[in-house]
Design a protein around this motif. Structure first.
Motif, short mmCIF file in Angstrom:
data_model
loop_
_atom_site.label_atom_id
_atom_site.label_comp_id
_atom_site.label_asym_id
_atom_site.label_seq_id
_atom_site.Cartn_x
_atom_site.Cartn_y
_atom_site.Cartn_z
N SER A 1 -3.36 4.92 0.73
CA SER A 1 -3.86 5.57 1.95
C SER A 1 -3.42 7.02 1.92
CB SER A 1 -3.32 4.87 3.22
OG SER A 1 -1.92 5.06 3.33
N ARG B 1 -12.34 10.03 -1.37
CA ARG B 1 -11.82 11.32 -0.91
C ARG B 1 -12.50 12.41 -1.73
NH1 ARG B 1 -6.87 14.60 -1.47
NH2 ARG B 1 -6.19 15.29 0.59
N ARG C 1 1.46 5.07 0.85
CA ARG C 1 1.00 6.09 1.79
C ARG C 1 1.24 7.46 1.15
NH1 ARG C 1 0.83 6.38 7.66
NH2 ARG C 1 1.33 8.45 8.43
N ALA D 1 -15.57 5.50 3.27
CA ALA D 1 -15.33 4.19 2.66
C ALA D 1 -16.59 3.75 1.91
CB ALA D 1 -14.95 3.17 3.72
N ALA E 1 -8.46 0.79 -1.91
CA ALA E 1 -8.08 0.83 -0.50
C ALA E 1 -6.93 -0.11 -0.19
CB ALA E 1 -9.29 0.49 0.37
N ASP E 2 -6.70 -1.10 -1.05
CA ASP E 2 -5.59 -2.02 -0.81
C ASP E 2 -4.26 -1.44 -1.30
OD1 ASP E 2 -6.48 -2.18 -3.47
OD2 ASP E 2 -5.68 -4.20 -3.72
N LEU F 1 -11.63 3.62 -1.00
CA LEU F 1 -11.46 4.82 -0.19
C LEU F 1 -11.95 6.01 -1.02
CD1 LEU F 1 -10.20 6.27 2.32
CD2 LEU F 1 -8.08 6.41 1.01
N CYS G 1 -10.43 5.50 -4.60
CA CYS G 1 -9.09 4.90 -4.60
C CYS G 1 -9.16 3.43 -4.16
CB CYS G 1 -8.18 5.66 -3.62
SG CYS G 1 -8.28 7.46 -3.73
N GLN H 1 0.84 -1.19 0.00
CA GLN H 1 0.00 0.00 0.00
C GLN H 1 0.88 1.25 0.00
OE1 GLN H 1 -2.24 1.27 3.57
NE2 GLN H 1 -4.06 0.98 2.34
#
Length: 239
Positions: free
Chosen positions: A229, A205, A75, A183, A225-226, A203, A223, A73
């Motif tokens: 972030s 945003r 960040r 989510a 999520a896996d 995810l 996005c 993932q």
């Protein structure tokens, strides 16, 4: 050795190979039948070992394709000046490196979107929507929808600058007035654009961009999520 201990041992062995890099991200793993034959166990034991690896976040299963080593993932960190409410340039340059290739434009059209129209304070329910896709290391990661007032239908977008960067290059300054993160489960568009299975986590945003005192763009990013972030820092440049 008990069946429970055996599947755990298989999961540990495969996990060790994944974490050492012997099995790199994106690598397709053997089928359950092949694993059962390799380790001399029943197919159900091999299946339980794969379940353990998925629970540990090391493996993902793609419907009809098989099981693959999960990518790490990413960040994503951005800093926003609390006074100007603008992203710091160094962060934007960093994002351009992560998402090399720029924003791929998937579509642009006038659409009915009541919520977007309310955010933008436009008459009626029609907004101009630009849909883009960001990739990282070849994998589709972020599906974005930029909703603007209809008069921006002739906007020329530079993939290297992105939609907001293209607006700025055209002399239209902007600032974020709010962000929201939530989510959701992958819908049909997410499944197609982001290569997700039905029910996968997404995810979301969302934010509103202003030009002066007028709403300019309602942004929605969906996005994987896996893979993604977000961390948003509110500070002054140089802090």
């Amino acid at each position: 050795m008990s069946r429970e201990a055996r599947y755990r041992a298989i999961a540990r062995e495969l996990g060790r190979r994944i974490e050492s890099g012997e099995l790199p991200p994106g690598e397709r793993l053997p089928t359950e039948d092949a694993l059962a034959e390799r380790f001399g166990v029943h197919r159900l034991t091999a299946r339980q070992a794969m379940v353990e690896l998925r629970r540990a976040g090391l493996v993902e299963t793609r419907h009809g394709l098989g099981s693959f080593v999960r990518r790490v993932q990413r960040r994503i960190e951005v800093s926003i000046d609390p006074v100007t409410r603008r992203h710091r340039r160094v962060d934007l340059e960093g994002l351009a490196t992560v998402f090399a290739g720029g924003e791929e434009i998937l579509g642009r059209a006038l659409v009915e979107h009541p919520a977007g129209a309310r955010h933008l304070r436009v008459a009626g329910e029609e907004v101009y929507e630009i849909t883009t896709l960001l990739r990282s290391e070849g994998s589709p990661c972020v599906l974005s929808r930029y909703r603007l007032p209809p008069e921006y239908a002739d906007l020329v977008c530079d993939p290297d600058l992105g939609v907001l960067g293209s607006l700025e290059a055209g002399g239209i300054s902007y600032r974020y007035t709010w962000h929201a993160i939530s989510a959701d489960l992958a819908d049909l568009a997410d499944q197609s654009a982001l290569a997700l299975d039905a029910g996968a986590a997404v995810l979301v945003r969302e934010g509103l961009v202003m030009h002066g005192d007028e709403p300019l763009c309602h942004v929605e990013r969906r996005c994987r999520a896996d893979l993604i972030s977000f961390v948003t820092r509110y500070d002054r440049p140089g802090d």
